[in-house]
Write a protein that holds these residues in place. Structure first.
Motif, mmCIF file in Angstrom:
data_model
loop_
_atom_site.group_PDB
_atom_site.id
_atom_site.type_symbol
_atom_site.label_atom_id
_atom_site.label_comp_id
_atom_site.label_asym_id
_atom_site.label_seq_id
_atom_site.Cartn_x
_atom_site.Cartn_y
_atom_site.Cartn_z
ATOM 1 N N PHE A 183 0.841 -1.204 0.000
ATOM 2 C CA PHE A 183 0.000 0.000 0.000
ATOM 3 C C PHE A 183 0.874 1.252 0.000
ATOM 4 O O PHE A 183 1.993 1.244 0.523
ATOM 5 N N SER A 184 0.343 2.327 -0.587
ATOM 6 C CA SER A 184 1.043 3.605 -0.549
ATOM 7 C C SER A 184 0.000 4.720 -0.424
ATOM 8 O O SER A 184 -1.201 4.454 -0.449
ATOM 9 N N GLU A 185 0.494 5.956 -0.311
ATOM 10 C CA GLU A 185 -0.404 7.130 -0.212
ATOM 11 C C GLU A 185 -1.388 7.149 -1.385
ATOM 12 O O GLU A 185 -2.531 7.596 -1.251
ATOM 13 N N ASP A 186 -0.925 6.643 -2.537
ATOM 14 C CA ASP A 186 -1.767 6.681 -3.743
ATOM 15 C C ASP A 186 -3.041 5.845 -3.600
ATOM 16 O O ASP A 186 -3.983 6.009 -4.362
ATOM 17 N N ASP A 187 -3.046 4.925 -2.649
ATOM 18 C CA ASP A 187 -4.212 4.058 -2.492
ATOM 19 C C ASP A 187 -5.319 4.700 -1.656
ATOM 20 O O ASP A 187 -6.389 4.117 -1.487
ATOM 21 N N PHE A 188 -5.026 5.888 -1.091
ATOM 22 C CA PHE A 188 -6.003 6.452 -0.161
ATOM 23 C C PHE A 188 -7.403 6.629 -0.765
ATOM 24 O O PHE A 188 -8.410 6.254 -0.162
ATOM 25 N N LYS A 189 -7.459 7.196 -1.958
ATOM 26 C CA LYS A 189 -8.763 7.461 -2.589
ATOM 27 C C LYS A 189 -9.571 6.172 -2.729
ATOM 28 O O LYS A 189 -10.777 6.144 -2.465
ATOM 29 N N LYS A 190 -8.894 5.113 -3.155
ATOM 30 C CA LYS A 190 -9.546 3.820 -3.337
ATOM 31 C C LYS A 190 -10.066 3.285 -1.996
ATOM 32 O O LYS A 190 -11.198 2.824 -1.886
ATOM 33 N N ILE A 191 -9.213 3.382 -0.983
ATOM 34 C CA ILE A 191 -9.588 2.882 0.347
ATOM 35 C C ILE A 191 -10.777 3.676 0.880
ATOM 36 O O ILE A 191 -11.759 3.114 1.375
ATOM 37 N N TYR A 192 -10.689 4.999 0.743
ATOM 38 C CA TYR A 192 -11.732 5.858 1.290
ATOM 39 C C TYR A 192 -13.081 5.649 0.589
ATOM 40 O O TYR A 192 -14.126 5.557 1.240
ATOM 41 N N SER A 193 -13.046 5.528 -0.730
ATOM 42 C CA SER A 193 -14.331 5.373 -1.424
ATOM 43 C C SER A 193 -14.933 3.987 -1.168
ATOM 44 O O SER A 193 -16.131 3.840 -0.965
ATOM 45 N N TYR A 194 -14.101 2.987 -1.101
ATOM 46 C CA TYR A 194 -14.546 1.633 -0.769
ATOM 47 C C TYR A 194 -15.221 1.634 0.613
ATOM 48 O O TYR A 194 -16.333 1.129 0.816
ATOM 49 N N LEU A 195 -14.523 2.271 1.561
ATOM 50 C CA LEU A 195 -15.037 2.305 2.935
ATOM 51 C C LEU A 195 -16.379 3.035 3.023
ATOM 52 O O LEU A 195 -17.344 2.535 3.597
ATOM 53 N N THR A 196 -16.414 4.218 2.431
ATOM 54 C CA THR A 196 -17.605 5.052 2.621
ATOM 55 C C THR A 196 -18.758 4.692 1.685
ATOM 56 O O THR A 196 -19.910 4.938 2.009
ATOM 57 N N GLU A 197 -18.433 4.105 0.548
ATOM 58 C CA GLU A 197 -19.521 3.790 -0.392
ATOM 59 C C GLU A 197 -20.106 2.400 -0.175
ATOM 60 O O GLU A 197 -21.290 2.176 -0.376
ATOM 61 N N ARG A 198 -19.267 1.443 0.232
ATOM 62 C CA ARG A 198 -19.747 0.055 0.328
ATOM 63 C C ARG A 198 -19.854 -0.471 1.751
ATOM 64 O O ARG A 198 -20.647 -1.372 2.010
ATOM 65 N N LEU A 199 -19.006 0.015 2.644
ATOM 66 C CA LEU A 199 -18.966 -0.609 3.978
ATOM 67 C C LEU A 199 -19.446 0.321 5.093
ATOM 68 O O LEU A 199 -19.165 0.091 6.270
ATOM 69 N N ARG A 200 -20.186 1.338 4.703
ATOM 70 C CA ARG A 200 -20.680 2.306 5.677
ATOM 71 C C ARG A 200 -21.453 1.625 6.812
ATOM 72 O O ARG A 200 -21.374 2.014 7.971
ATOM 73 N N TYR A 201 -22.194 0.573 6.452
ATOM 74 C CA TYR A 201 -23.028 -0.116 7.445
ATOM 75 C C TYR A 201 -22.202 -0.765 8.558
ATOM 76 O O TYR A 201 -22.708 -1.090 9.613
ATOM 77 N N LEU A 202 -20.889 -0.945 8.295
ATOM 78 C CA LEU A 202 -20.040 -1.587 9.302
ATOM 79 C C LEU A 202 -19.570 -0.621 10.389
ATOM 80 O O LEU A 202 -19.082 -1.057 11.423
ATOM 81 N N TYR A 203 -19.674 0.679 10.129
ATOM 82 C CA TYR A 203 -19.120 1.605 11.133
ATOM 83 C C TYR A 203 -20.024 2.793 11.462
ATOM 84 O O TYR A 203 -19.907 3.410 12.496
ATOM 85 N N GLU A 204 -20.954 3.112 10.567
ATOM 86 C CA GLU A 204 -21.681 4.376 10.712
ATOM 87 C C GLU A 204 -22.419 4.515 12.058
ATOM 88 O O GLU A 204 -22.318 5.532 12.722
ATOM 89 N N ASP A 205 -23.148 3.492 12.442
ATOM 90 C CA ASP A 205 -23.925 3.600 13.682
ATOM 91 C C ASP A 205 -23.130 3.222 14.926
ATOM 92 O O ASP A 205 -23.507 3.576 16.037
ATOM 93 N N SER A 206 -22.060 2.481 14.728
ATOM 94 C CA SER A 206 -21.351 1.948 15.896
ATOM 95 C C SER A 206 -20.163 2.797 16.348
ATOM 96 O O SER A 206 -19.811 2.801 17.525
ATOM 97 N N THR A 207 -19.555 3.535 15.420
ATOM 98 C CA THR A 207 -18.339 4.296 15.760
ATOM 99 C C THR A 207 -18.701 5.496 16.645
ATOM 100 O O THR A 207 -19.615 6.252 16.320
ATOM 101 N N PRO A 208 -17.952 5.677 17.737
ATOM 102 C CA PRO A 208 -18.332 6.725 18.692
ATOM 103 C C PRO A 208 -17.933 8.150 18.290
ATOM 104 O O PRO A 208 -18.160 9.076 19.052
ATOM 105 N N PHE A 209 -17.335 8.341 17.141
ATOM 106 C CA PHE A 209 -16.997 9.702 16.705
ATOM 107 C C PHE A 209 -17.386 9.881 15.242
ATOM 108 O O PHE A 209 -17.595 8.898 14.515
ATOM 109 N N GLN A 210 -17.482 11.133 14.838
ATOM 110 C CA GLN A 210 -17.872 11.447 13.469
ATOM 111 C C GLN A 210 -16.700 11.192 12.515
ATOM 112 O O GLN A 210 -15.605 11.700 12.730
ATOM 113 N N ILE A 211 -16.980 10.403 11.482
ATOM 114 C CA ILE A 211 -15.925 10.089 10.520
ATOM 115 C C ILE A 211 -15.792 11.226 9.505
ATOM 116 O O ILE A 211 -16.802 11.727 9.008
#
Ligand SMILES: [Fe+2]
Length: 300
Positions: A259-287
């Motif tokens: 992994f490198s800095e260049d992967d950030f966009k991919k990681i971020y969009s994957y996380l927020t577009e597809r896996l939001r249900y895994l953290y949105e309601d459970s994480t104790p701070f605003q992402i």
């Protein structure tokens, strides 16, 4: 095709991936359909028995209702709320041959189950009690076990810690650290789950301690009694977890897995577009994008 063969029960012998795959197989075998139907929530009324023989001390899946699966085509790693095993066997003798690195990684998986469950928005006092105990047992037993991997008494304690941490996530849930890890090991399957958690974990502890200083300090005091239940000790909480991992020999970085800095966009969009249900309601701070960038940079 399992259900067409007259199968009456599924027996899983393995670690988390094996038991999770067996959970899905047993649901499909009981009610038909395919993985996509199971993913959309299809659950038959009568489930065939599932017997889980657990071979690691990290997953917790032998006691919880979750399964984590990666879809081949999109490499998406998803967490499903699916079923409990009917019978589970946690016998430390079956964990004796677990190699050193996976002994560490699976134990750290249990560690983060405990930490995230105790600080998630679904936490409660029961979960916190289990989590504190699990982290205490890991702290007391893992370093000793690493000197003699055949120490079955220590394995038994770690298996117990993993099991109660499994109950903790079943009652509460994991949060951001697990969600980010699903992205990372989904993109790079060579990255072991427990190690992926350890790479980003201390920085997630930092953000968590800031907003849940009381809960965070209560369980991290089993690592360092001087951590205070104050927002200002977030840095110290992070350092304590990092140093504990380093004392076990965990010094890898995300870069070691390509992994490198260049992967950030991919990681971020994957996380927020597809896996939001895994953290949105459970994480104790605003992402925010900045926070995710900071966590990933920390791990690189
Ligand atoms: Fe996990």
């Amino acid at each position: 095709t399992l259900w067409r063969e007259g199968v009456e029960a599924v027996i899983a012998i393995g670690g988390g991936s094996v038991i999770d795959a067996a959970k899905v197989a047993s649901v499909i075998a009981s009610g038909g359909g395919g993985f996509k139907d199971v993913f959309r929530g299809r659950r038959p009324r009568n489930m065939m028995p599932l017997i889980a023989i657990n071979l690691t001390h990290g997953t917790g899946t032998e006691i919880d209702r979750y399964a984590v699966l990666t879809t081949d085509d999109t490499r998406e790693k998803h967490g499903l709320d699916i079923r409990y095993p009917t019978i589970s066997v946690d016998d430390p003798i079956y964990t004796i041959s677990l190699p050193k690195d996976h002994t560490i990684y699976t134990s750290l998986d249990a560690f983060y189950h405990a930490y995230e469950a105790a600080t998630s928005n679904y936490r409660n006092i029961f979960v916190e009690t289990l989590s504190r105990e699990a982290i205490f047992i890991i702290r007391e037993n893992l370093p000793v076990l690493l000197k003699d991997l055949s120490d079955v008494e220590r394995r038994a304690m770690l298996l117990y810690a993993s099991m109660i941490a499994g109950i903790a996530i079943d009652q509460s849930s994991t949060h951001l650290n697990h969600a980010i890890e699903h992205v990372l090991s989904g993109l790079e399957p060579r990255l072991p789950h427990g190690l992926g958690l350890a790479l980003t974990g201390p920085r997630v502890v930092y953000y968590t301690h800031k907003v849940r200083p009381i809960e965070s300090a209560r369980i991290l005091r089993t690592l360092d009694p001087n951590i205070k239940p104050l927002e200002d000790d977030a840095e110290k909480a992070m350092r304590t977890v990092k140093e504990f991992q380093e004392s076990l020999g965990v010094t890898q970085r995300l870069e070691d897995y390509g992994f490198s800095e260049d992967d950030f966009k991919k990681i971020y969009s994957y996380l927020t577009e597809r896996l939001r249900y895994l953290y949105e309601d459970s994480t104790p701070f605003q992402i925010s994008e900045d926070i995710i960038r900071d966590i990933i940079s920390y791990a690189l």
